[in-house]
Structures are given as structure tokens and as C-alpha cells.
Design an enzyme around this catalytic site. Structure first.
Site, mmCIF file in Angstrom:
data_model
loop_
_atom_site.group_PDB
_atom_site.id
_atom_site.type_symbol
_atom_site.label_atom_id
_atom_site.label_comp_id
_atom_site.label_asym_id
_atom_site.label_seq_id
_atom_site.Cartn_x
_atom_site.Cartn_y
_atom_site.Cartn_z
ATOM 1 N N ASP A 18 0.823 -1.219 0.000
ATOM 2 C CA ASP A 18 0.000 0.000 0.000
ATOM 3 C C ASP A 18 0.852 1.262 0.000
ATOM 4 O O ASP A 18 0.537 2.247 -0.663
ATOM 5 C CB ASP A 18 -0.897 0.035 1.244
ATOM 6 C CG ASP A 18 -2.026 -0.962 1.133
ATOM 7 O OD1 ASP A 18 -2.060 -1.685 0.116
ATOM 8 O OD2 ASP A 18 -2.853 -1.007 2.063
ATOM 9 N N LEU A 21 -12.381 8.385 -0.314
ATOM 10 C CA LEU A 21 -12.180 9.406 0.718
ATOM 11 C C LEU A 21 -10.877 10.120 0.419
ATOM 12 O O LEU A 21 -9.925 9.500 -0.060
ATOM 13 C CB LEU A 21 -12.085 8.749 2.105
ATOM 14 C CG LEU A 21 -13.366 8.170 2.693
ATOM 15 C CD1 LEU A 21 -13.052 7.331 3.921
ATOM 16 C CD2 LEU A 21 -14.337 9.289 3.056
ATOM 17 N N LYS A 66 -10.908 3.142 9.929
ATOM 18 C CA LYS A 66 -11.002 2.882 8.491
ATOM 19 C C LYS A 66 -10.653 1.417 8.301
ATOM 20 O O LYS A 66 -9.510 1.005 8.498
ATOM 21 C CB LYS A 66 -10.037 3.775 7.721
ATOM 22 C CG LYS A 66 -10.158 3.617 6.215
ATOM 23 C CD LYS A 66 -9.362 4.689 5.500
ATOM 24 C CE LYS A 66 -9.626 4.728 4.012
ATOM 25 N NZ LYS A 66 -9.388 3.486 3.308
ATOM 26 N N ASP A 121 0.777 4.178 -2.745
ATOM 27 C CA ASP A 121 0.443 5.563 -2.376
ATOM 28 C C ASP A 121 1.512 6.533 -2.861
ATOM 29 O O ASP A 121 1.207 7.600 -3.387
ATOM 30 C CB ASP A 121 0.344 5.704 -0.847
ATOM 31 C CG ASP A 121 -1.050 5.378 -0.350
ATOM 32 O OD1 ASP A 121 -1.924 5.116 -1.200
ATOM 33 O OD2 ASP A 121 -1.257 5.381 0.883
ATOM 34 N N GLU A 125 -14.190 7.131 13.476
ATOM 35 C CA GLU A 125 -14.286 5.663 13.454
ATOM 36 C C GLU A 125 -13.118 5.054 12.691
ATOM 37 O O GLU A 125 -12.426 5.758 11.953
ATOM 38 C CB GLU A 125 -15.623 5.251 12.822
ATOM 39 C CG GLU A 125 -15.851 5.845 11.461
ATOM 40 C CD GLU A 125 -17.319 5.747 11.022
ATOM 41 O OE1 GLU A 125 -17.554 5.378 9.875
ATOM 42 O OE2 GLU A 125 -18.213 6.026 11.848
ATOM 43 N N CYS A 140 20.679 -30.141 20.054
ATOM 44 C CA CYS A 140 21.394 -31.288 20.621
ATOM 45 C C CYS A 140 21.373 -32.511 19.714
ATOM 46 O O CYS A 140 22.013 -33.515 20.009
ATOM 47 C CB CYS A 140 20.811 -31.636 21.988
ATOM 48 S SG CYS A 140 19.162 -32.351 21.871
ATOM 49 N N LYS A 169 -4.759 8.644 7.320
ATOM 50 C CA LYS A 169 -4.082 7.374 7.037
ATOM 51 C C LYS A 169 -3.022 7.071 8.103
ATOM 52 O O LYS A 169 -2.248 7.945 8.477
ATOM 53 C CB LYS A 169 -3.412 7.428 5.657
ATOM 54 C CG LYS A 169 -4.397 7.444 4.494
ATOM 55 C CD LYS A 169 -5.151 6.150 4.313
ATOM 56 C CE LYS A 169 -4.371 5.086 3.633
ATOM 57 N NZ LYS A 169 -4.567 4.834 2.253
HETATM 58 S S1 IVH Z 1 -17.195 6.289 4.723
HETATM 59 C C1 IVH Z 1 -18.648 8.584 0.718
HETATM 60 N N1 IVH Z 1 -16.246 4.960 6.703
HETATM 61 O O1 IVH Z 1 -12.548 3.552 2.712
HETATM 62 C C2 IVH Z 1 -17.529 7.736 1.254
HETATM 63 N N2 IVH Z 1 -15.435 4.447 4.542
HETATM 64 O O2 IVH Z 1 -10.856 5.174 0.949
HETATM 65 C C3 IVH Z 1 -18.001 7.037 2.439
HETATM 66 N N3 IVH Z 1 -13.796 2.633 4.499
HETATM 67 O O3 IVH Z 1 -14.561 3.296 -0.126
HETATM 68 C C4 IVH Z 1 -16.996 6.171 3.003
HETATM 69 N N4 IVH Z 1 -13.812 2.237 6.658
HETATM 70 O O4 IVH Z 1 -14.494 1.308 1.480
HETATM 71 C C5 IVH Z 1 -16.218 5.140 5.379
HETATM 72 N N5 IVH Z 1 -15.522 3.847 8.574
HETATM 73 C C6 IVH Z 1 -15.487 4.010 7.259
HETATM 74 C C7 IVH Z 1 -14.665 3.240 6.429
HETATM 75 C C8 IVH Z 1 -14.661 3.502 5.056
HETATM 76 C C9 IVH Z 1 -13.301 1.879 5.486
HETATM 77 C C10 IVH Z 1 -13.388 2.516 3.092
HETATM 78 C C11 IVH Z 1 -14.533 2.519 2.136
HETATM 79 C C12 IVH Z 1 -14.208 3.632 1.167
HETATM 80 C C13 IVH Z 1 -12.746 3.750 1.332
HETATM 81 C C14 IVH Z 1 -12.238 5.108 0.905
#
Ligand code: IVH
Length: 717
Positions: free
Chosen positions: A40, A88, A120, A44, A118, A429, A332
Site C-alpha cells: 500500500d 475518501l 477505516k 500511495d 471511526e 542437541c 491514514k
Molecule cells: S465512509 C462517501 N467509513 O474507505 C464515502 N469508509 O478510501 C463514504 N472505508 O470506499 C466512506 N472504513 O471502502 C467510510 N468507517 C469508514 C470506512 C470507510 C473503510 C473505506 C470505504 C471507502 C474507502 C475510501
């Protein structure tokens, strides 16, 4: 928490085109089978370099460039999303997070009402469609506008009920991933069926969800992070409980999550990293740090923290860019997985006779720490993962957790890989291996390494018990009189007299030497334990830093890192080793062995002294920081000096071994080192001093003779 990743530099248009090509195929693999050749972090960095080149050369952007596209533009599907499934934007430091939040509030023209914070989740985005409360379709994110129907996977996913508690027609959005246990099971099942192992949980989930008709079953986990009404234009018609579904449009995000949970969908609420709300950006930052700190303890992977404006109105007014909502950001976290090469496998026999394989890796930085070794658990694990020497392997390390090799990255094989040799007899041994359990053991158990570790413990630089040679130790161990060196302290005169060639005098001498060993300073007792990664000088540093065995045993990985020379790779190993040694230490304490370091103070005592000095200085109008530092600085003629000893000692120091010289340096307040550098304050050069002396002279380091040194430290001899 800024991440200093090595930047990728794109020099010209050809390099740019090649970079786009690499990113597009890596991204197709990542969102496809999950088998990306880049980790990753590397991906990136590549995309950031592509974006930088495009900013610097407007008009030259290639149409297939991954920048500004959901999923890097890699995936297309044929099921249209009713509302686009977006990406995001990212923040990589606390500052970036704060300036994003400030920007959002400027755009709204008012403070954000509340934030939600929350984890990710590191899996794949999924839309789960419910009609009248029944689960009818699973769709991947795809390119954000349309995804792929993966409804065939419904039965493999935990956390998504087939029927909700309420007959609503809604779309629940969330992430499908594999927990560590699910990943282990999936890898085993796949290899069992003749397949190659998955590289990591994320690609295992991606590959498994898209695959149909696999001969084995795997289990995955869903966590929801959003819900919206499933409108008529998706061909679902109005649900029987439309008002409830419609209400989702006006609820704050945090309440939507409560509703979704009440319907029976799994959210992160029951995990240690449950979503929470925060009133201020400072509070957000605190929760971000809490979640980051918990990362290593979780059963599932997270690659960041998502911060969202909670209120529906704030979200509506902030709106979206083409790629991502403006009301949310992904903070991140540094990558905890990197791809590197497996160079060799070492087989170590532990104190209890456990035979454990350890991977020797091409050094790689993971989460800021250079990793050269990683655990391979056991022989079965190596086979299950199908590892080979020379393989590119995915290495995982989070927080204080001991690094582990996750799996080979099979599609990067060149054909030059060679099999890993699995030992057929005990590498220590040569006796038989008991392979009836997952963790192999030498049939001798503790006795396999007992003689070696007891010999080390009673050696000159540790407990210094004279008259206890290998033959006697061998006899004592074989007769079952001792299993470790703590048992020496409870040996009786009769037991020793019963050994071959032990007369009255030698028995009494040995008993006296054993008795004398009880009074050795803590650093020698600690050194005798043979803790992995600690020799004589590290044992001295640990004993001086903590002052008592109780303090050492109470120290966590963070506390160990305050000791000079202990970094994040070694610290957790020490904690684990000390836990394993607890019974032995307990026996030593019970036998009355000394557990304190003469002249040393505990970290808490030093903190109290520093505070008292700072307060006194403040009251007297002096600099409190300076006073605190002075109050806790070591004393002695070598205080604060790094000292190197070289050549053979003469005069009053002629009989001292190199270790004893180093002890002397430390008693006099200095730091003993073995190599000369610009930091060296003093070189003690004995007879036949060679290159170290030349180097010291070149660097202008003060050089003195052993006799001069003896004068300098006379009070400590
Ligand atoms: S909210 C409109 N919440 O991250 C976008 N996404 O990099 C709403 N993801 O496609 C996304 N945890 O698959 C949201 N707590 C979380 C998340 C989350 C993982 C993923 C999701 C999104 C990606 C974007």
C-alpha cells in the site's frame, strides 16, 4: 504522526507514462484478485508522484491516469449504484487533519456541529441491498458509479443478517474483510485444495468474494459504516416501511449507525475501536490517537481513521467532489505491511525445548522501524503458507507486536526460489523432535538447553560460580537435581557429595561460591537469565535504569525503550521473554538472590528528584529544566562521556578483562562503547592499539594511557 515515506521522483514524460502504467496494473490487481505487486505504501507514493508530475505539467495528463478516480479507475461493474460509492480524501498528519477541518468549517461558514470518528476498515467496500428487510443483493464499489454483483458470497459473510429486524428497503454500506483467524483458516483451506496462499487478509477477502465455485469454503466479516434508503430507481419499488428508510436522510451519521445496529447489522460498536463522536478537533485528535494505539491489538486490519461531519445538514451543505465527500476524510496510518525478501530461516531452540523457526529478511522499514527478523510460528505454518527461500514476502508489524511473515507474494516468484529445509532432528542437541503438537519440541524438553543456559548463568561475567564446570552441571541435570540455575541455590551438601569426583573440600568451596553468588548485583543476575538480545552491557544498562527486578518486571515495551539501545523491535521481545522467565525469577527471589542494583535509582525516584529540583529552582527564580537535568545527571569523573577501550591494558588495570573495563567505565559514570566516532569523548589506548587509536587521533578524540585512566577513575577501581 507524520509519515516520512521516501518520495518517488518522476523525471520525464517517459518515466511518467511508465509510472501510470505500473499504477494502473497494480490497482487493477488490487481491486481485482487482491494480488497487487506493490504494498500500500509503495502504491500511495507512486500515485502521489504521478499527481505531482501532473500538477507540474498541466495538459500532459494521460487519460488512463489513476489520479482523481475512484479505485484508481481500475474496476468496472454492471450494477449501477443509486448513489455513487465514493472514495475518501486522505490526511497524513495531525496538521493536515486540522487544516482539512478548518477548510470545511470555512466552507460551511460555521463550526461543524459534531464530528464522528471511526476506524477505516481495511477490506473492500460493499453495498448490501435489503428489500423489505430481506438481503437481496451484494454489490462491490467498482468504479463508484457501478459495481459487480457478488451476491453469491452472501453465505460466507458474517455480520450481514439475511433478514433485518425491521422490514425496511435500504442499502447498508460497509466493508468486507477477513479477521486474522478467518485469514489463517482461508489460507489453510486454499493450500489444502492445492492453491497458493493469499498474501494478506485484504487480498484474501477480495479474491474470495469475487471467486465463484471454489472447492473450499471461507468465512469473511462485514462491518457497516453507513445506510441510505434504496430508492425506486434501483428497481426496488417503495418499501413497506418507507418512512423509516427515508428518515435515514435526516439522521446524523452516529444515529444512523445505532439504527443499523438495531436492525441486526454488525458495526464496529462492539469492538475496542467503536465509532464515537467528538465536539472539537482536539477531541477528534485524541480519539484518532487512541484508535491508532489499539491497532496492534485488533482482530482485523485498519489502515486509518475516518473523520466525518456527523450532522446531516453539515454533510448536505459540504457536498462532494467528483471523487470524495467534502465532509469526511481518511487519516491514514503508516503501513504495517511491506513486501521484502525472505533470505533464510533460522531454527532456534527455546528454554523449554520449543523449536521455533525465524525468518531472516532483507531489512525493511515497517511503521518507522527497521525489521530484519520476523516470526514464522512453526513448521506447519511454513508448509501451510508454502514459503520458499528467496520469496517476496508480506511482513506485518503493528505497534509493539512482534513482526510476522504473513505469506509469500506468489505472483512475484522468479523460479529461483529454493525450498526451506525443515530440520529432522533437534538443531541444538541432535536428539529426536517431538512433532505431535503444532509447536515442535526437542524430546529432552527443558534439559535440551538447560546445560548450555546454566553454564552461561554461572560464567565469570554473570554469577561467577567457580568450580561449576560442564561435567558437574551435566551430572546435576541428568540426575534431575537441577533444571535451571535457580535450583543451584537449594542444592544440599549431600547431593553435591554424591556426584562423581566431588570431595568434602571441593563441595564446601562450591557451596560457598553458590552462597556468594546470591549477593551479586542485579545486572549480573539479570545477565544470567540469558534474556534474548541482552548481553553484559545491555544488562548493565537495564539494571542501572530500573534499579530493581520488580521495576524491570513491571516495565512495558514503552518503558523499555527509555533504555539506551532498546528500540521498538527489541522492547516487545524483552517483555515477552521476561514473562516466560517469571517462574525462574520467582525461584531466584525465593532463594534469597539479590534483586537490586547498588547505587542505582528507579525511574520514579529520578522523576521525583527532578521535580523537586525543578520546583526549588522555580521558587528561586532559576531555570527549572536545567535544575531538573542537573539533579538527575549521573555523577563520577566520566559523567556523560562515551568511552572506548582498545589494546591491552597495563599497570593497575593489567588484569581486567574488556568486560571488566567496560564495567569500570560505567561505574565511573561513563558509557562504554566499542567503536570510535565523533561522539566518543575518550579513548583508553593500551599496548598494540591499532586502527581505533588512529581513527580517534584523526577525529581529535582525547587519547589516554591505561595508567592515566587508572588515576582518573581511582575512586571506582
Ligand atoms: S465512509 C462517501 N467509513 O474507505 C464515502 N469508509 O478510501 C463514504 N472505508 O470506499 C466512506 N472504513 O471502502 C467510510 N468507517 C469508514 C470506512 C470507510 C473503510 C473505506 C470505504 C471507502 C474507502 C475510501
Amino acid at each position: 504522526m507524520t509519515q516520512a515515506a521516501a518520495a518517488v521522483n518522476i523525471a520525464d514524460e517517459a518515466a511518467y507514462a511508465a509510472a501510470v502504467q505500473t499504477a494502473v496494473s497494480a490497482s487493477a490487481a488490487y481491486y481485482g484478485d487482491g494480488d497487487s505487486p506493490l504494498d500500500d505504501d509503495a502504491f500511495d507514493r507512486l500515485v502521489r508522484a504521478i499527481a505531482a508530475y501532473e500538477r507540474a505539467h498541466p495538459g500532459r495528463t494521460l487519460p488512463e491516469s489513476p489520479t482523481g478516480k475512484v479505485a484508481g479507475g481500475a474496476v468496472v461493474g454492471d450494477v449501477p449504484h443509486t448513489v455513487p460509492m465514493l472514495s475518501l480524501d486522505n490526511a497524513f498528519s495531525a496538521d493536515e487533519l486540522a487544516s482539512w477541518a478548518a477548510g470545511l468549517e470555512r466552507r460551511l461558514g460555521r463550526p461543524v456541529e459534531r464530528w464522528s470518528v471511526e476506524p477505516k476498515l481495511d477490506g473492500l467496500a460493499i453495498s448490501a441491498r435489503y428489500r423489505d428487510g430481506r438481503l437481496v443483493q451484494l454489490v462491490t464499489r467498482g468504479d463508484g458509479a457501478a459495481g459487480e454483483d457478488v451476491s453469491h458470497g452472501i453465505d460466507s459473510v458474517l455480520g450481514l443478517p439475511r433478514r433485518l429486524e425491521s422490514p425496511v428497503t435500504v442499502e447498508v454500506r460497509g466493508e468486507i474483510l477477513m479477521t486474522t483467524a478467518q485469514f489463517e483458516a482461508a489460507t489453510a483451506a486454499r493450500v489444502e485444495a492445492g492453491g497458493t496462499p493469499f498474501a494478506n487478509p485484504r487480498s484474501a477477502a477480495a479474491g474470495s468474494l469475487r471467486a465463484q465455485d471454489r472447492p473450499y469454503k471461507v468465512e469473511m466479516t462485514f462491518f457497516g459504516y453507513g445506510a441510505l434508503p434504496l430508492s425506486a430507481d434501483a428497481g426496488f419499488g417503495a418499501g413497506t416501511d418507507e418512512p423509516t428508510a427515508e428518515r435515514l436522510r435526516t439522521l446524523p451519521h452516529s444515529e444512523i449507525m445505532d439504527v443499523v445496529r438495531a436492525w441486526g447489522v454488525q458495526t464496529t460498536a462492539a469492538t475496542p475501536v467503536a465509532g464515537t463522536t467528538a465536539g472539537t478537533v482536539e477531541e477528534v485528535q485524541r480519539r484518532v490517537e487512541e484508535i491508532a494505539a489499539l491497532r496492534g491489538t485488533l482482530e482485523f486490519g485498519i489502515d486509518g481513521i475516518v473523520v466525518k461531519a456527523d450532522a446531516a445538514l453539515d454533510q448536505q451543505q459540504a457536498g462532494f467532489s467528483s471523487r470524495a465527500p467534502r465532509w469526511a476524510i481518511a487519516y491514514k496510518l503508516p503501513a504495517v505491511e511491506k513486501i521484502t525478501k525472505l533470505l533464510a530461516v533460522e531454527w532456534n531452540v527455546g528454554r523449554t525445548g520449543i523449536i521455533a523457526p525465524r525468518a531472516v529478511l532483507e531489512p525493511v522499514k515497517v511503521d518507522g522501524v527497521e525489521i530484519t527478523y520476523a516470526t514464522l510460528h512453526n513448521a506447519g505454518d511454513i508448509e501451510r503458507r508454502g514459503l520458499m527461500i528467496g520469496d517476496s514476502v508480506m511482513v506485518h508489524r503493528a505497534g509493539d507486536v512482534i513482526p510476522r511473515v504473513e505469506a509469500p507474494v506468489v505472483h512475484l516468484r522468479t523460479g529461483a526460489e529454493t525450498p526451506i529445509e525443515i530440520p529432522s532432528s533437534c538443531p541444538n542437541c541432535g536428539d529426536t523432535i517431538d512433532d505431535s503438537q503444532k509447536r515442535w519440541r526437542c524430546v529432552k524438553g527443558r534439559a535440551c538447553t538447560a546445560v548450555t543456559s546454566i553454564r552461561y548463568a554461572v560464567g565469570r561475567d554473570q554469577l561467577d560460580i567457580e568450580g561449576l564446570g560442564e561435567k558437574i552441571i551435566d551430572q546435576l541435570v541428568s540426575a534431575g537435581l537441577i533444571t535451571d540455575f535457580a535450583d543451584l541455590f537449594t542444592l544440599t551438601r549431600e547431593q553435591i557429595l554424591g556426584l562423581e569426583r566431588m570431595g568434602e573440600t571441593s563441595t564446601d568451596n562450591l557451596l560457598a561460591a553458590i552462597e556468594a553468588a546470591k549477593g551479586k548485583p542485579l545486572n549480573k543476575v539479570f545477565c544470567a537469565l540469558g534474556v534474548r538480545g541482552t548481553g553484559r552491557s545491555m544488562s548493565r544498562r537495564i539494571a542501572r535504569h530500573f534499579a530493581t527486578m520488580d521495576e524491570i518486571r513491571a516495565a512495558d515495551a514503552e518503558a523499555f525503550q527509555e533504555v539506551d539501545g532498546i528500540g521498538p523491535e527489541k522492547a516487545p521481545v524483552l517483555v515477552a521473554e521476561l514473562e516466560e522467565l517469571a517462574p525462574l525469577i520467582g525461584k531466584l527471589v525465593a532463594a534469597g538472590v539479590n534483586m537490586t542494583e547498588p547505587g542505582a535509582t528507579t525511574p520514579a525516584e529520578r522523576a521525583a528528584v527532578a521535580q523537586a529540583a525543578a520546583e526549588a529552582a522555580e521558587a528561586a527564580g532559576a531555570d527549572p529544566e536545567e535544575a531538573a537535568a542537573a539533579a538527575t545527571a549521573g555523577d563520577g569523573p566520566l559523567a556523560g562521556m562515551s568511552v572506548v577501550v582498545t589494546g591491552s591494558m597495563t599497570g593497575p588495570l593489567a588484569d581486567l578483562s574488556r568486560n571488566e573495563m567496560n564495567e569500570l567505565v560505567e561505574r565511573a559514570g561513563g558509557k562504554a562503547s566499542s567503536s570510535v566516532s565523533a561522539k566518543t569523548a575518550l579513548l583508553v589506548a593500551g599496548e598494540k592499539a591499532g586502527s581505533k587509536k588512529a581513527k580517534a587521533e584523526k577525529l581529535g578524540v582525547r587519547v589516554i594511557t591505561p595508567e592515566e585512566f587508572a588515576d582518573l577513575v581511582a575512586d571506582h577501581l
